[in-house]
Structure formats: structure tokens, C-alpha cells
Design an enzyme around this catalytic site. Sequence first.
Site, PDB file in Angstrom:
ATOM      1  N   LYS A  97       0.689  -1.469  -0.050  1.00 55.38           N
ATOM      2  CA  LYS A  97       0.091  -0.655   0.013  1.00 55.38           C
ATOM      3  C   LYS A  97       0.584   1.080  -0.109  1.00 55.38           C
ATOM      4  O   LYS A  97       0.810   2.256  -0.757  1.00 55.38           O
ATOM      5  CB  LYS A  97      -0.765   0.111   1.333  1.00 55.38           C
ATOM      6  CG  LYS A  97      -1.613   1.084   1.851  1.00 55.38           C
ATOM      7  CD  LYS A  97      -2.609   1.373   2.455  1.00 55.38           C
ATOM      8  CE  LYS A  97      -1.657   1.753   3.906  1.00 55.38           C
ATOM      9  NZ  LYS A  97      -1.981   3.519   4.461  1.00 55.38           N
ATOM     10  N   ASN A  98       1.573   1.616   0.808  1.00 58.75           N
ATOM     11  CA  ASN A  98       2.795   2.415   0.943  1.00 58.75           C
ATOM     12  C   ASN A  98       3.744   2.535  -0.489  1.00 58.75           C
ATOM     13  O   ASN A  98       3.859   4.118  -0.403  1.00 58.75           O
ATOM     14  CB  ASN A  98       3.103   2.454   2.620  1.00 58.75           C
ATOM     15  CG  ASN A  98       2.214   2.598   3.557  1.00 58.75           C
ATOM     16  OD1 ASN A  98       1.187   3.085   3.018  1.00 58.75           O
ATOM     17  ND2 ASN A  98       2.323   2.040   4.715  1.00 58.75           N
TER      18      ASN A  98
ATOM     19  N   ARG B  74      -8.662  -0.463   4.769  1.00 60.76           N
ATOM     20  CA  ARG B  74      -7.708   0.342   4.431  1.00 60.76           C
ATOM     21  C   ARG B  74      -6.558  -0.466   3.736  1.00 60.76           C
ATOM     22  O   ARG B  74      -5.689   0.395   3.268  1.00 60.76           O
ATOM     23  CB  ARG B  74      -7.561   1.690   5.177  1.00 60.76           C
ATOM     24  CG  ARG B  74      -8.959   2.581   5.449  1.00 60.76           C
ATOM     25  CD  ARG B  74      -8.489   3.544   6.203  1.00 60.76           C
ATOM     26  NE  ARG B  74      -7.147   4.305   5.135  1.00 60.76           N
ATOM     27  CZ  ARG B  74      -6.932   5.312   6.327  1.00 60.76           C
ATOM     28  NH1 ARG B  74      -6.978   5.018   7.508  1.00 60.76           N
ATOM     29  NH2 ARG B  74      -5.281   6.209   5.543  1.00 60.76           N
TER      30      ARG B  74
ATOM     31  N   CYS C 269      -4.198  12.343  13.851  1.00 58.53           N
ATOM     32  CA  CYS C 269      -4.918  11.319  13.484  1.00 58.53           C
ATOM     33  C   CYS C 269      -5.290  10.108  14.563  1.00 58.53           C
ATOM     34  O   CYS C 269      -4.676  11.096  15.581  1.00 58.53           O
ATOM     35  CB  CYS C 269      -4.962  10.452  12.087  1.00 58.53           C
ATOM     36  SG  CYS C 269      -3.324   9.299  12.444  1.00 58.53           S
TER      37      CYS C 269
ATOM     38  N   ARG D 133       1.019  14.606  12.931  1.00 52.07           N
ATOM     39  CA  ARG D 133       1.773  14.401  11.859  1.00 52.07           C
ATOM     40  C   ARG D 133       2.187  15.173  11.464  1.00 52.07           C
ATOM     41  O   ARG D 133       0.380  16.221  10.457  1.00 52.07           O
ATOM     42  CB  ARG D 133       0.528  12.914  11.765  1.00 52.07           C
ATOM     43  CG  ARG D 133       0.610  11.693  12.070  1.00 52.07           C
ATOM     44  CD  ARG D 133       0.361  10.647  11.542  1.00 52.07           C
ATOM     45  NE  ARG D 133       1.141  10.265  10.398  1.00 52.07           N
ATOM     46  CZ  ARG D 133       0.293   9.370   9.491  1.00 52.07           C
ATOM     47  NH1 ARG D 133      -1.111   8.818   9.900  1.00 52.07           N
ATOM     48  NH2 ARG D 133       0.742   8.705   8.345  1.00 52.07           N
TER      49      ARG D 133
ATOM     50  N   ASP E 119       4.693   0.708  12.233  1.00 56.94           N
ATOM     51  CA  ASP E 119       3.568  -0.052  11.453  1.00 56.94           C
ATOM     52  C   ASP E 119       3.781  -1.582  11.529  1.00 56.94           C
ATOM     53  O   ASP E 119       2.644  -1.765  11.887  1.00 56.94           O
ATOM     54  CB  ASP E 119       3.305  -0.005  10.252  1.00 56.94           C
ATOM     55  CG  ASP E 119       3.413   1.267   9.382  1.00 56.94           C
ATOM     56  OD1 ASP E 119       2.791   1.849  10.653  1.00 56.94           O
ATOM     57  OD2 ASP E 119       3.375   1.637   8.610  1.00 56.94           O
TER      58      ASP E 119
HETATM   59  C1  EPZ Z   1       4.640   6.689   6.414  1.00 62.93           C
HETATM   60  O1  EPZ Z   1       3.379   7.545   6.998  1.00 62.93           O
HETATM   61  C2  EPZ Z   1       3.195   5.574   6.189  1.00 62.93           C
HETATM   62  N1  EPZ Z   1       2.222   6.153   5.338  1.00 62.93           N
HETATM   63  C3  EPZ Z   1       2.627   5.000   7.395  1.00 62.93           C
HETATM   64  O2  EPZ Z   1       2.421   4.054   7.537  1.00 62.93           O
HETATM   65  C4  EPZ Z   1       3.878   4.877   8.161  1.00 62.93           C
HETATM   66  O3  EPZ Z   1       3.333   4.631  10.054  1.00 62.93           O
HETATM   67  C5  EPZ Z   1       4.940   5.982   8.629  1.00 62.93           C
HETATM   68  O4  EPZ Z   1       5.292   6.647   7.767  1.00 62.93           O
HETATM   69  C6  EPZ Z   1       6.020   6.075   9.396  1.00 62.93           C
HETATM   70  O5  EPZ Z   1       6.864   4.800   9.104  1.00 62.93           O
HETATM   71  C7  EPZ Z   1       2.448   6.117   4.525  1.00 62.93           C
HETATM   72  O6  EPZ Z   1       3.225   6.085   3.384  1.00 62.93           O
HETATM   73  C8  EPZ Z   1       1.397   6.572   3.288  1.00 62.93           C
HETATM   74  P1  EPZ Z   1       6.205   9.939   8.866  1.00 62.93           P
HETATM   75  P2  EPZ Z   1       4.341   9.787   7.183  1.00 62.93           P
HETATM   76  O7  EPZ Z   1       6.030  11.393   7.924  1.00 62.93           O
HETATM   77  O8  EPZ Z   1       5.081   9.564   5.850  1.00 62.93           O
HETATM   78  C9  EPZ Z   1       7.043  13.210  11.939  1.00 62.93           C
HETATM   79  C10 EPZ Z   1      -0.050   2.570   8.012  1.00 62.93           C
HETATM   80  O9  EPZ Z   1      -0.846   2.204   8.710  1.00 62.93           O
HETATM   81  N2  EPZ Z   1       6.905  14.646  11.035  1.00 62.93           N
HETATM   82  O10 EPZ Z   1       7.809   9.215   7.874  1.00 62.93           O
HETATM   83  O11 EPZ Z   1       2.994  10.111   7.651  1.00 62.93           O
HETATM   84  C11 EPZ Z   1       5.854  13.074  11.901  1.00 62.93           C
HETATM   85  O12 EPZ Z   1       4.810  13.507  13.441  1.00 62.93           O
HETATM   86  C12 EPZ Z   1       0.698   3.988   8.142  1.00 62.93           C
HETATM   87  O13 EPZ Z   1       0.274   2.142   6.695  1.00 62.93           O
HETATM   88  C13 EPZ Z   1       7.094  15.761  11.232  1.00 62.93           C
HETATM   89  O14 EPZ Z   1       7.369  15.936  12.342  1.00 62.93           O
HETATM   90  O15 EPZ Z   1       5.380   9.069   8.472  1.00 62.93           O
HETATM   91  C14 EPZ Z   1       6.566  11.452  12.974  1.00 62.93           C
HETATM   92  O16 EPZ Z   1       6.560  11.809  14.107  1.00 62.93           O
HETATM   93  C15 EPZ Z   1       0.258   5.432   9.180  1.00 62.93           C
HETATM   94  N3  EPZ Z   1       6.504  16.284  10.421  1.00 62.93           N
HETATM   95  C16 EPZ Z   1       7.717  11.036  11.985  1.00 62.93           C
HETATM   96  O17 EPZ Z   1       7.999  12.006  11.453  1.00 62.93           O
HETATM   97  C17 EPZ Z   1       6.568  16.704   8.747  1.00 62.93           C
HETATM   98  O18 EPZ Z   1       6.370  17.214   8.661  1.00 62.93           O
HETATM   99  C18 EPZ Z   1       7.352  10.425  10.907  1.00 62.93           C
HETATM  100  O19 EPZ Z   1       6.200  10.164  10.403  1.00 62.93           O
HETATM  101  C19 EPZ Z   1       5.847  14.726   8.764  1.00 62.93           C
HETATM  102  C20 EPZ Z   1       6.180  14.004  10.075  1.00 62.93           C
END
Ligand code: EPZ
Length: 416
Positions: A22-23, A396, A116, A121, A304
Amino acid sequence: MARFIMSGGEELKGEISISGAKNAALPIMAATLLSEGDCIIENVPGLKDVRTMSFILRTIGARVEEGKNTLRIIPPQSLHYEVPYELVKTMRASVLVLGPLISRLKKARVSLPGGCAIGVRPINLHLKGLMKLGASIRIKEGYVEAQTSGLKGARIYLDTQSVGATENLIMAATLASGTTYIENAAKEPEIVDLANFLNRMGAKIKNAGSDIIEITGVPNLKGANYTVIPDRIEAGTFMIGCAITGGEVTLRNVRPDHLEAIITKLQEMGVEILSSGEVIHVKGNKELQAVEVKTMPHPGFPTDLQPQIMSLASVCKGTSVITEDIFENRFIHAGELQRMGADIEIKGNTAFVRGVPGLNGASVMASDIRAGAALVIAGLIARPETRISRIYHIDRGYEEIEKKLQILGAKIKRIQ
Ligand code: EPZ
């Protein structure tokens, strides 16, 4: 609303095939907006989130033809640059169209995703990076409004290794003039898959999967055919499901090299795992040991899979210590597992899970995709019956999870 009804106690046995990731599929679909020709994407999982992304691409003006695990995406003659709140609120990954839109159209108006169930996030790193590339950005009435007279390559340092920010910035930089370096980039296999797809379209991206990704802008990108990588989180979920039931399962269409962290942890707990080529064989063991798990960016243990391994830890011998270091609120499943008899104490971002001999069935509620998967895993052993509501979260991210589990002998039914 649909629910799962499960009666636990059956060992999982047999063989299933893992779906596409998915991701990886979601950013790849967003990246097709950069293309001037048709793209054919294969091994796409049949999921709610994929359908949402198809809907977004159609809203922007693309034509999306859906086959069984295949998408043909035909670029629009003219793109619309706006993605409304009604879409973004159902799937945060909608924000991945921001990079392609600003790059291709020089303007974009995309709703800000809210928080969420697993955390606040923010997308500040996506926006900061786009500004470095020359976009001007303002937030108005809950929307990100971005415009540029032309993106230019830049050196961008990410304060946190964000998967989404790395993906958005790679996509934005592919059509920028000059070279972009993304430092402290996320290294997840899904990032590498996106870069491989973009390179197939004619982009010049080097070193995806390392700390510093180099992107040299090109004037345009052509259509391409591409096959999405297997879903490592789905594979990990089934491995844990097999382990908790003490069963024996073969998973096909997997990439063992993407699964090292979960393989190592399960082996430490006493699970036997053999892999060869694109196949993994998992054999449970009646008495598994407690474990220490700390979630980290790839190649560390994935957040995840944290909820699912917590379900397993709840019936292992000894006290497991599970630390969540990616998201600030990803322990909601612990409360539901406690309702099934698990002994879990949360202190800050650490869960102390004292193994109990078994779990009891209860009515529980999925709060996000992976928390839902954790409850399904608990339901595989809980007696007499577990009822899981809000399974739209599970749908999802897992393609026909109950059908795959039924093939492996689990007693699980979907009730409308
Ligand atoms: C991706 O989300 C995945 N989603 C998530 O999968 C996964 O849990 C996550 O990466 C971590 O591996 C998709 O790929 C569609 P991040 P993403 O930006 O990209 C902080 C699932 O169940 N952050 O790597 O949104 C954030 O708050 C899902 O399939 C900032 O501070 O995650 C978090 O603490 C849920 N500022 C950390 O970075 C930003 O601008 C990692 O988030 C962006 C992120």
C-alpha cells in the site's frame, strides 16, 4: 457497519501470497501526475486507500482504469490543481499529490491533513522542503496554497526522517531545474520503489535508500510500466499471526530483505523462520519468549508492526518492553488488548507487557489500520469469541484479510 467475528484457537497452516505494498502504491500513483504518457502499475493491492487515491487522481483530471491488481493511469490534458478537504480527511497520504502538482503545474491547493488516531502528524517538513525548492506557501482556510515561477534544485536537510516528506520532495525535484540533495532522507523500501518508478519514467534519481538522495531535474517524464514491491507490513502481520497460533505458514511474493527487523525479533522470541528467494516459511513454537522492541525509521523495527507484536508479546513468557519512538499516540490498541485479558502497563512511550497464558474474547474496536490488525491477531487465539468493530480501518490497508486467514484455517467471519 461491518465487523469481524472470530473464534480463536486454530493454528494457522498453509500458504498465501502477499499483496503489493500500500505505502509504495500510493506515492507511485501520485507520481503518475508527473507523466506525459500512460502508466501501467501492477501488483497494486485492492484496498480502500488505493480507491481513494484513484478518486483523487480523477478529481485532478487523470483517467484511471482499474483491473484486478492493475491500474492504467492516463494523464489528463489539463490538470486541476485543487484537492479538497473531503478527500484528504479520509486519507492523509492524499497530501502526496502536493509535490507532483507544484512541480508540474507550478501551483497547488491541497487541504491540510489534520491529526489522526496515532498522532498529530504535521507536514511542516514537506512544506519547508518545497519552500527550499522555490515554492511560496501560505496556509489559508485549512488549505496549503503553493505556487512558484519554477522550482530550482536545492540542498534540503530533513530534521526528522519523514517518509512522506522524502517522497513529496523527490517528486517535486524530478522536474526542477538543477540538482537537489535530500539529506537525512527516509530509507524505507517504499522510497526506493518510488525512485525506481520515477527513474523508469526518465527521472534522474540516485542513492534512494541512503541518507542523501540526489535528484537531477529533467524537463519531462514519460509513461512507464511498473510492478509495486510486496507489502512488508502485511507479510510481517501474517508472520506474527502464525507465531501467536503456533502454526506453520508459507508466505509467497515477499522480499525477505525488507523484513530483517521483524525476522530478527521473531527469531529472538523463538519462532523458526526460513527464507529463500521470494518465499518465507514461518514455524511457531508453543513457548515464545518476551522481547524488547523499539520502533525506528527503516532499517529499524517499523512502527507499523508495533501494535501486532504487542498482541504477540501479551502471551509470551516474561515481560516485553515495547517503545514507540515514531508516533506519540500509538498505543490505543493496548487498552483494547487489556479488555481481552492482556497485562500491559504504559509509561510514557513505553509499554511493559507481562505475558499471560491466554486471551479472552471480547468486543473491541479498531482505531487505525495497524491497531485493527493487532486485534485480529489477538482474536486468532482468544476464546470463545472476539468481535471487532470499525474494521473499515483494517480494509484501508489489508487486501481481503479475512479470506487469507480463512485459507490458513482461522475462524473469522465478516458480518455486515
Ligand atoms: C508513512 O507515514 C506511512 N504512510 C505510515 O504508515 C507509517 O507509519 C509512517 O510512514 C512511518 O513509517 C504512508 O506511507 C502512506 P512520516 P508518514 O512522515 O509519511 C514526523 C500505515 O499504517 N513528521 O515518516 O506520514 C511525524 O509526526 C501508516 O500504513 C514531522 O514532524 O510518516 C512522525 O513522528 C500509518 N513533520 C515522523 O515524522 C513532517 O512534516 C515520521 O512520520 C512529517 C513527519
